[in-house]
Design an enzyme around this catalytic site. Structure first.
Site, mmCIF file in Angstrom:
data_model
loop_
_atom_site.group_PDB
_atom_site.id
_atom_site.type_symbol
_atom_site.label_atom_id
_atom_site.label_comp_id
_atom_site.label_asym_id
_atom_site.label_seq_id
_atom_site.Cartn_x
_atom_site.Cartn_y
_atom_site.Cartn_z
ATOM 1 C CG ASN A 8 -1.896 1.113 1.260
ATOM 2 O OD1 ASN A 8 -1.828 2.027 0.439
ATOM 3 N ND2 ASN A 8 -2.810 1.072 2.199
ATOM 4 N NE ARG A 94 -6.316 1.413 -0.239
ATOM 5 C CZ ARG A 94 -6.388 2.563 0.423
ATOM 6 N NH1 ARG A 94 -5.336 3.037 1.034
ATOM 7 N NH2 ARG A 94 -7.518 3.222 0.470
ATOM 8 C CG HIS A 183 -13.672 2.669 2.853
ATOM 9 N ND1 HIS A 183 -14.483 3.585 3.478
ATOM 10 C CD2 HIS A 183 -12.397 2.998 3.182
ATOM 11 C CE1 HIS A 183 -13.727 4.452 4.146
ATOM 12 N NE2 HIS A 183 -12.464 4.113 3.980
ATOM 13 N NE ARG A 244 -11.381 12.302 3.561
ATOM 14 C CZ ARG A 244 -11.213 10.994 3.453
ATOM 15 N NH1 ARG A 244 -12.251 10.183 3.329
ATOM 16 N NH2 ARG A 244 -10.009 10.477 3.453
ATOM 17 C CD GLU A 387 -9.263 -1.520 4.103
ATOM 18 O OE1 GLU A 387 -8.943 -1.076 5.223
ATOM 19 O OE2 GLU A 387 -9.525 -0.806 3.138
#
Ligand code: ADP
Length: 401
Positions: A8, A94, A183, A244, A387
C-alpha cells in the site's frame, strides 16, 4: 504455502504485509514513513509461531520509493522471514481509483500503468503514489506478477440510478463525474465474513456494512454485490468523518466562496482536512472525542450526535433501497471499538427490527461477534476488517485465474 506480498504505497509512505493466504495470516508487516524527507523511518515486524512477534525500528534517509523497497528487502534479509524460503508468488497493490475502467483485480502491464496514470485527474493525491509503488515494486520483484486491486472495483455493480449525479449529462460524461465509491476491498471482505459467521450464503443476504475509520462509508450489499454506497466521485461524500464533512449542501461552498473569500484550495482544505468531528469539536480521533464527551464537553457531545445521526439516516435510506436488512456490520477502527457510536447509531430502530443487546455491544472482542439480541430481526455484527488479506486473496485468485 501461497505467499503474497501486499503493498500500500502512499506519497511519503509504504506499508507492506507478507501474507500466507491459505492460513489467512501475516508473516510480517512493515511501515516505511517520511519517504523523500530528511529523516525517514523503517519499522519491520515479524509475526510467526516460532519466533513470536518482534519489531525493529530504524531512522534513515529514504529518498524515494525505490530506496523504500531496498529497505524493505534489507529488513526481510536481516530479520526474516527469509523471502527465499517464503517467496511471494505475486505482489498485490492497493490502488485507490480505478474509475469505470477497472472492475476487478488486474494484472499490471504497461498499458494498465498508463491507465492508472490517466485516472490521476480523479485521484490526484492517491493514484500517482500508488503508481510509484508499483513501478518500484516491479524493480524489486521483477520475476512475479503484480496485481492492482482497486478500492472502487467492488462498487462497479452499482446501478446507474445509484451512481449518476443529477447534473448535465454531457458535462458529467466528459469529466468522468459519477459516484465511484471507496473502501470496496473492506466492504467486500466484511460482507463475506458476516455471511460466513451467519452460516448463510452471501448470495442470499441483504446487508448494510458501516466502515467507520478515519474515513467512513456505508455500503448496501445485496447478494454479495454493492448496490449503493455513500462515498462518491471522491471519498468526501456521505458520512461525517474524522476530518471530512461528508454530505453538505453544495451551495454552502458557493456561499462561503462569496462571503468568506474561500478559493478552490481553501475550500478543498476546509472540507477534507478541517471538517468532520475535528471541525465540530477540535478532536479528530474518536477516542479523544468520546473522552471529551464523557467529561461533559458540549461541542464533543454535538459532534458525536451529528456523527451518529448521519449514520442512522444512511441505515434507514439503505434499508429502503434493500427492502429487507438481514444484517448490519460495523467495521474499522471506530466501528470495531466504539460501543457508544454503535449504540447511538442504531438507537430507536427497534420498530424496524434492529435491537442491540447492551451487554454484548459493550463486551470487548477481536473476532466476528453478534451484538444484537437473539430476537432482533436484523443481526447486528462487529466484523474486524482485513483489507490486506482481502487484497492478498484477490491477488492470488487473479494469478490462478
Ligand atoms: P483508517 O481509516 O486510517 O484505516 P482506522 O480504521 O484505523 O483508520 O480507524 C481509526 C479510528 O478508529 C480513529 O478515529 C480511532 O480513534 C478509532 N479507534 C481506534 N480504537 C478505538 C477505540 N478503542 N475506541 C474508539 N475509537 C477507536
Amino acid at each position: 504455502m501461497s505467499v503474497v506480498l501486499v503493498v500500500n504505497s502512499g506519497s511519503s509512505s509504504l506499508k507492506y504485509q507478507l501474507i500466507d493466504v491459505e492460513a489467512g495470516r501475516a508473516l510480517a508487516n512493515g511501515l516505511i514513513e517520511r519517504i523523500g524527507q530528511a529523516e525517514g523511518h523503517v519499522q519491520h515486524r515479524r509475526e510467526d509461531a516460532e519466533h513470536g512477534r518482534d519489531t525493529w525500528d530504524t531512522d534513515e534517509e529514504i529518498p524515494d520509493h525505490d530506496a523504500a523497497f531496498k529497505h524493505m528487502l534489507d529488513a526481510f534479509e536481516a530479520h526474516g522471514p527469509s523471502l527465499e524460503s517464503h517467496p511471494p508468488v505475486a505482489v498485490g497493490h492497493r490502488v485507490v481509483q480505478g474509475g469505470s475502467r477497472f472492475v476487478e483485480p488486474t494484472v499490471v502491464t504497461d498499458r494498465v500503468k498508463r491507465e492508472i496514470e490517466q485516472l490521476e485527474e480523479l485521484a490526484p493525491l492517491h493514484n500517482p503514489a500508488n503508481l510509484a509503488g508499483i513501478v518500484a515494486a516491479q524493480q524489486a520483484f521483477p520475476d512475479v506478477p503484480h496485481i492492482a486491486v482497486f478500492d472502487t472495483a467492488f462498487h462497479q455493480t452499482l446501478p446507474p440510478a445509484a451512481y449518476t449525479y443529477a447534473i448535465d449529462r454531457e458535462l458529467a460524461a466528459k469529466h468522468q463525474v459519477r459516484r465511484y465509491g471507496f473502501h470496496g476491498t473492506s466492504h467486500r471482505f466484511v460482507s463475506r465474513a458476516a455471511a460466513e459467521f451467519l452460516g448463510q450464503p452471501v448470495e442470499e443476504l441483504r446487508m448494510i456494512v458501516l466502515h467507520l475509520g478515519n474515513g467512513a462509508s456505508a455500503c448496501a450489499v445485496s447478494g454479495g454485490r454493492s448496490v449503493e454506497t455513500s462515498m462518491g466521485m471522491t471519498p468526501l461524500e456521505g458520512l461525517v468523518m474524522g476530518t471530512r464533512s461528508g454530505d453538505i449542501d453544495p451551495a454552502v461552498l458557493l456561499h462561503l466562496q462569496r462571503v468568506a473569500g474561500l478559493d478552490t484550495d481553501a475550500t478543498d482544505k476546509l472540507l477534507n482536512s478541517q471538517s468532520g468531528v475535528l471541525g465540530l469539536s477540535g478532536h479528530r480521533d474518536m477516542r479523544d472525542l468520546v473522552g471529551a464527551f464523557e467529561s461533559g464537553d458540549e461541542a464533543a457531545t454535538l459532534a458525536l450526535e451529528v456523527y451518529t445521526h448521519r449514520i442512522r439516516a444512511y441505515v434507514g435510506a439503505y434499508a429502503a433501497q434493500l427492502g429487507r436488512v438481514d444484517a448490519i456490520a460495523f467495521t474499522a477502527g471506530v466501528g470495531e471499538n466504539s460501543p457508544i457510536v454503535r449504540e447511538w447509531s442504531l438507537a430507536g430502530l427497534e420498530g424496524f427490527g434492529v435491537e442491540l443487546d447492551t451487554d454484548r455491544n459493550r463486551a470487548r472482542g477481536s473476532d466476528v461477534r453478534r451484538i444484537s439480541t437473539d430476537a432482533s430481526r436484523t443481526a447486528v455484527l462487529v466484523v474486524p476488517t482485513n483489507e490486506e488479506l482481502e487484497i492478498a486473496r484477490q491477488t492470488l485468485a487473479a494469478v490462478e485465474h
